[in-house]
Design a protein around this motif. Structure first.
Motif, PDB file in Angstrom:
ATOM      1  N   VAL A   1       0.855  -1.183   0.000  1.00 45.47           N
ATOM      2  CA  VAL A   1       0.000   0.000   0.000  1.00 45.47           C
ATOM      3  C   VAL A   1       0.896   1.238   0.000  1.00 45.47           C
ATOM      4  O   VAL A   1       1.811   1.337   0.834  1.00 45.47           O
ATOM      5  N   PRO A   2       0.677   2.195  -0.926  1.00 42.16           N
ATOM      6  CA  PRO A   2       1.528   3.389  -0.950  1.00 42.16           C
ATOM      7  C   PRO A   2       1.331   4.261   0.281  1.00 42.16           C
ATOM      8  O   PRO A   2       0.212   4.461   0.743  1.00 42.16           O
ATOM      9  N   ALA A   3       2.439   4.768   0.791  1.00 38.04           N
ATOM     10  CA  ALA A   3       2.428   5.661   1.949  1.00 38.04           C
ATOM     11  C   ALA A   3       3.099   6.972   1.553  1.00 38.04           C
ATOM     12  O   ALA A   3       4.328   7.019   1.416  1.00 38.04           O
ATOM     13  N   PRO A   4       2.326   8.038   1.317  1.00 34.30           N
ATOM     14  CA  PRO A   4       2.939   9.313   0.908  1.00 34.30           C
ATOM     15  C   PRO A   4       3.730   9.951   2.039  1.00 34.30           C
ATOM     16  O   PRO A   4       3.287   9.977   3.191  1.00 34.30           O
ATOM     17  N   VAL A   5       4.913  10.446   1.698  1.00 34.70           N
ATOM     18  CA  VAL A   5       5.798  11.089   2.670  1.00 34.70           C
ATOM     19  C   VAL A   5       6.209  12.450   2.126  1.00 34.70           C
ATOM     20  O   VAL A   5       6.730  12.553   1.016  1.00 34.70           O
ATOM     21  N   GLN A   6       5.984  13.480   2.901  1.00 33.36           N
ATOM     22  CA  GLN A   6       6.371  14.845   2.546  1.00 33.36           C
ATOM     23  C   GLN A   6       7.795  15.081   3.043  1.00 33.36           C
ATOM     24  O   GLN A   6       8.022  15.251   4.242  1.00 33.36           O
ATOM     25  N   VAL A   7       8.754  15.063   2.109  1.00 32.41           N
ATOM     26  CA  VAL A   7      10.162  15.222   2.474  1.00 32.41           C
ATOM     27  C   VAL A   7      10.518  16.710   2.435  1.00 32.41           C
ATOM     28  O   VAL A   7      10.419  17.365   1.388  1.00 32.41           O
ATOM     29  N   VAL A   8      10.907  17.235   3.571  1.00 33.41           N
ATOM     30  CA  VAL A   8      11.168  18.665   3.703  1.00 33.41           C
ATOM     31  C   VAL A   8      12.504  19.014   3.050  1.00 33.41           C
ATOM     32  O   VAL A   8      13.531  18.377   3.311  1.00 33.41           O
ATOM     33  N   ASP A   9      12.474  20.015   2.196  1.00 34.13           N
ATOM     34  CA  ASP A   9      13.682  20.485   1.520  1.00 34.13           C
ATOM     35  C   ASP A   9      14.616  21.131   2.552  1.00 34.13           C
ATOM     36  O   ASP A   9      14.187  21.960   3.358  1.00 34.13           O
ATOM     37  N   PRO A  10      15.909  20.785   2.558  1.00 32.46           N
ATOM     38  CA  PRO A  10      16.840  21.424   3.497  1.00 32.46           C
ATOM     39  C   PRO A  10      16.912  22.939   3.333  1.00 32.46           C
ATOM     40  O   PRO A  10      17.284  23.652   4.282  1.00 32.46           O
ATOM     41  N   ALA A  11      16.547  23.438   2.141  1.00 38.40           N
ATOM     42  CA  ALA A  11      16.588  24.882   1.905  1.00 38.40           C
ATOM     43  C   ALA A  11      15.325  25.593   2.380  1.00 38.40           C
ATOM     44  O   ALA A  11      15.268  26.830   2.338  1.00 38.40           O
ATOM     45  N   ALA A  12      14.307  24.851   2.816  1.00 35.87           N
ATOM     46  CA  ALA A  12      13.049  25.464   3.242  1.00 35.87           C
ATOM     47  C   ALA A  12      13.271  26.337   4.470  1.00 35.87           C
ATOM     48  O   ALA A  12      14.043  25.988   5.369  1.00 35.87           O
ATOM     49  N   THR A  13      12.602  27.479   4.486  1.00 32.51           N
ATOM     50  CA  THR A  13      12.733  28.408   5.609  1.00 32.51           C
ATOM     51  C   THR A  13      11.476  28.479   6.466  1.00 32.51           C
ATOM     52  O   THR A  13      11.520  28.941   7.603  1.00 32.51           O
ATOM     53  N   HIS A  14      10.332  28.048   5.915  1.00 29.85           N
ATOM     54  CA  HIS A  14       9.067  28.154   6.633  1.00 29.85           C
ATOM     55  C   HIS A  14       8.322  26.823   6.606  1.00 29.85           C
ATOM     56  O   HIS A  14       8.511  26.001   5.712  1.00 29.85           O
ATOM     57  N   GLY A  15       7.465  26.633   7.597  1.00 31.52           N
ATOM     58  CA  GLY A  15       6.540  25.524   7.634  1.00 31.52           C
ATOM     59  C   GLY A  15       5.168  26.047   8.009  1.00 31.52           C
ATOM     60  O   GLY A  15       5.049  27.053   8.720  1.00 31.52           O
ATOM     61  N   ILE A  16       4.125  25.403   7.522  1.00 32.75           N
ATOM     62  CA  ILE A  16       2.740  25.843   7.760  1.00 32.75           C
ATOM     63  C   ILE A  16       2.019  24.774   8.555  1.00 32.75           C
ATOM     64  O   ILE A  16       1.988  23.606   8.158  1.00 32.75           O
ATOM     65  N   VAL A  17       1.455  25.166   9.691  1.00 32.84           N
ATOM     66  CA  VAL A  17       0.639  24.264  10.513  1.00 32.84           C
ATOM     67  C   VAL A  17      -0.779  24.817  10.550  1.00 32.84           C
ATOM     68  O   VAL A  17      -0.991  25.991  10.861  1.00 32.84           O
ATOM     69  N   SER A  18      -1.738  23.972  10.239  1.00 30.05           N
ATOM     70  CA  SER A  18      -3.124  24.412  10.159  1.00 30.05           C
ATOM     71  C   SER A  18      -4.037  23.496  10.958  1.00 30.05           C
ATOM     72  O   SER A  18      -3.931  22.268  10.884  1.00 30.05           O
ATOM     73  N   ASP A  19      -4.927  24.095  11.703  1.00 29.15           N
ATOM     74  CA  ASP A  19      -6.052  23.366  12.273  1.00 29.15           C
ATOM     75  C   ASP A  19      -6.979  22.968  11.121  1.00 29.15           C
ATOM     76  O   ASP A  19      -6.852  23.480   9.992  1.00 29.15           O
ATOM     77  N   ILE A  20      -7.924  22.072  11.372  1.00 29.29           N
ATOM     78  CA  ILE A  20      -8.858  21.637  10.333  1.00 29.29           C
ATOM     79  C   ILE A  20     -10.279  22.097  10.637  1.00 29.29           C
ATOM     80  O   ILE A  20     -10.871  22.869   9.887  1.00 29.29           O
ATOM     81  N   ASP A  21     -10.837  21.624  11.746  1.00 36.77           N
ATOM     82  CA  ASP A  21     -12.246  21.858  12.044  1.00 36.77           C
ATOM     83  C   ASP A  21     -12.546  23.334  12.257  1.00 36.77           C
ATOM     84  O   ASP A  21     -11.991  23.975  13.158  1.00 36.77           O
ATOM     85  N   ASP A  22     -13.407  23.877  11.416  1.00 40.74           N
ATOM     86  CA  ASP A  22     -13.836  25.273  11.453  1.00 40.74           C
ATOM     87  C   ASP A  22     -12.699  26.260  11.194  1.00 40.74           C
ATOM     88  O   ASP A  22     -12.859  27.462  11.381  1.00 40.74           O
ATOM     89  N   THR A  23     -11.546  25.753  10.745  1.00 38.68           N
ATOM     90  CA  THR A  23     -10.474  26.597  10.220  1.00 38.68           C
ATOM     91  C   THR A  23     -10.442  26.479   8.701  1.00 38.68           C
ATOM     92  O   THR A  23     -10.469  27.487   7.997  1.00 38.68           O
ATOM     93  N   VAL A  24     -10.396  25.249   8.188  1.00 39.41           N
ATOM     94  CA  VAL A  24     -10.482  25.054   6.740  1.00 39.41           C
ATOM     95  C   VAL A  24     -11.743  24.294   6.339  1.00 39.41           C
ATOM     96  O   VAL A  24     -12.178  24.362   5.188  1.00 39.41           O
ATOM     97  N   LEU A  25     -12.334  23.549   7.286  1.00 37.48           N
ATOM     98  CA  LEU A  25     -13.510  22.727   7.014  1.00 37.48           C
ATOM     99  C   LEU A  25     -14.624  23.103   7.975  1.00 37.48           C
ATOM    100  O   LEU A  25     -14.418  23.125   9.188  1.00 37.48           O
ATOM    101  N   VAL A  26     -15.797  23.449   7.431  1.00 33.10           N
ATOM    102  CA  VAL A  26     -16.942  23.803   8.265  1.00 33.10           C
ATOM    103  C   VAL A  26     -17.460  22.532   8.932  1.00 33.10           C
ATOM    104  O   VAL A  26     -17.920  21.616   8.271  1.00 33.10           O
ATOM    105  N   THR A  27     -17.351  22.478  10.272  1.00 31.44           N
ATOM    106  CA  THR A  27     -17.771  21.264  10.983  1.00 31.44           C
ATOM    107  C   THR A  27     -18.637  21.520  12.194  1.00 31.44           C
ATOM    108  O   THR A  27     -19.353  20.645  12.642  1.00 31.44           O
ATOM    109  N   MET A  28     -18.547  22.689  12.812  1.00 28.06           N
ATOM    110  CA  MET A  28     -19.250  22.961  14.066  1.00 28.06           C
ATOM    111  C   MET A  28     -18.771  22.040  15.201  1.00 28.06           C
ATOM    112  O   MET A  28     -19.511  21.725  16.119  1.00 28.06           O
TER     113      MET A  28
END
Length: 346
Positions: free
Chosen positions: A129-156
């Motif tokens: 079964v494929p397992a996607p992995v987000q490999v962080v670039d060593p040159a990256a300077t920022h990372g984004i962390v996001s909540d889900i419920d009622d931040t990007v998805l309307v859930t109440m």
């Protein structure tokens, strides 16, 4: 560990063992469900769960098992999982066993190129079964962390009857994004194209496949899922959502020390408090905090008040008095405009 939690955990283990024996006698077989994870160019974290399902049943988490049907499975503790770089060939990179909840959470040393890569997991005679992995670039300077419920998805969430209806009954195709959030994340990732994206939520792992499909459908960027699960643990009867978020943020900061973080959440639960504490503990590591303001109706559904709780208001005030760029608005488009004015995005 409290005596009550220990007794509850042992009771859950006995129930799990009985269910596994019963389903195995009925011909149920183990299947592995993988979750989008992350890593560096030297090592990667793999996250998955092994479930017992009927041989002719759809794969857990597929569109054929949406909503309440995803609950009709049983976790398999101590299952042996193999990890490979290529499907069906090559040596095992890792052989590990699932925990008491059927989960696998392990790091393995494997060199991978930056960007989204794929490892392959198998259990028993089941196919890889494929397992996607987000490999962080060593040159990256920022990372984004996001909540889900009622931040990007309307859930109440956490209103129980509304959350239950959304998860158990409502069609995935009818779930709606919070207005303007696809635009906000599009501008964030355009301004910081190497930034890894993490979706941090107190939602259950059972919803992971549906969440991934939702993110793709509404145009939100692919990201690693950092969810949780309810039930007895070695420390408590039920997990603390606030502590889950705080501990996960601390872990990300330790594992990816070269990143400054852009944190996105809402003011309905404890995102501002968690983010304020994290920023105070990690000076200079937080580039910006964006807080989506819930409507009066959403606030009443969340906490029974027509506005943010006093603790949330205090946390937002503390953030605004700090040196961290902090913006708050009712939708993603307004948040994006404020971040642009502050120079965080183009």
């Amino acid at each position: 560990m409290s005596t009550f939690a220990a007794l509850a955990a042992r009771a859950e283990d006995r129930v799990t063992s009985a269910v596994v024996r019963l389903l195995s006698r009925r011909g149920y077989t183990p299947r592995v469900v993988t979750y989008p994870s992350y890593g560096t160019v030297d090592r990667s974290r793999v996250r998955a769960r092994v479930l017992l399902t009927a041989p002719d049943a759809p794969t857990p988490g597929s569109v054929a098992r949406r909503g309440w049907r995803n609950l009709l499975s049983a976790e398999l503790p101590d299952a042996e999982v193999r990890v490979r770089a290529q499907p069906g060939q090559g040596p095992d990179l890792l052989v590990a066993r699932t925990d008491r909840g059927g989960y696998l959470d392990a790091w393995l040393d494997v060199p991978l190129e930056p960007g989204w890569q794929t490892l392959y997991l198998s259990v028993g005679e089941d196919a890889d079964v494929p397992a996607p992995v987000q490999v962080v670039d060593p040159a990256a300077t920022h990372g984004i962390v996001s909540d889900i419920d009622d931040t990007v998805l309307v859930t109440m969430v956490p209103r129980p009857h509304l959350a239950a209806w959304n998860f158990l009954v409502r069609s995935e195709a009818r779930r709606k994004p919070v207005p303007g959030m696809p635009e906000l994340y599009g501008r964030l990732t355009a301004s910081h194209p190497d930034a890894p994206v993490f979706y941090l939520s107190t939602g259950a792992w059972n919803t992971a496949s549906a969440l991934s499909r939702f993110l793709h459908r509404v145009g939100l960027p692919q990201g690693s899922l950092l969810l949780t699960d309810l039930g007895p643990t070695g420390a408590a009867l039920m997990r603390s959502g606030r502590e889950h978020k705080a501990a996960t943020l601390r872990r990300l900061a330790d594992e990816l020390p070269g990143l400054q973080w852009i944190l996105v959440g809402d003011d309905g639960q404890h995102d501002p408090q968690v983010y304020e504490t994290f920023a105070a503990e990690n000076p200079g590591r937080v580039a910006a905090i964006a807080v989506r303001e819930l409507s009066v109706g959403e606030q009443v559904a969340q906490n029974g008040l027509p506005g943010p709780t006093p603790a949330t208001r205090r946390a937002v005030d503390e953030l605004e008095r700090s040196s961290v760029v902090t913006v708050h608005a009712p939708d993603g488009r307004a948040l994006a405009d404020q971040l642009a004015e502050a120079g965080v995005i183009g």
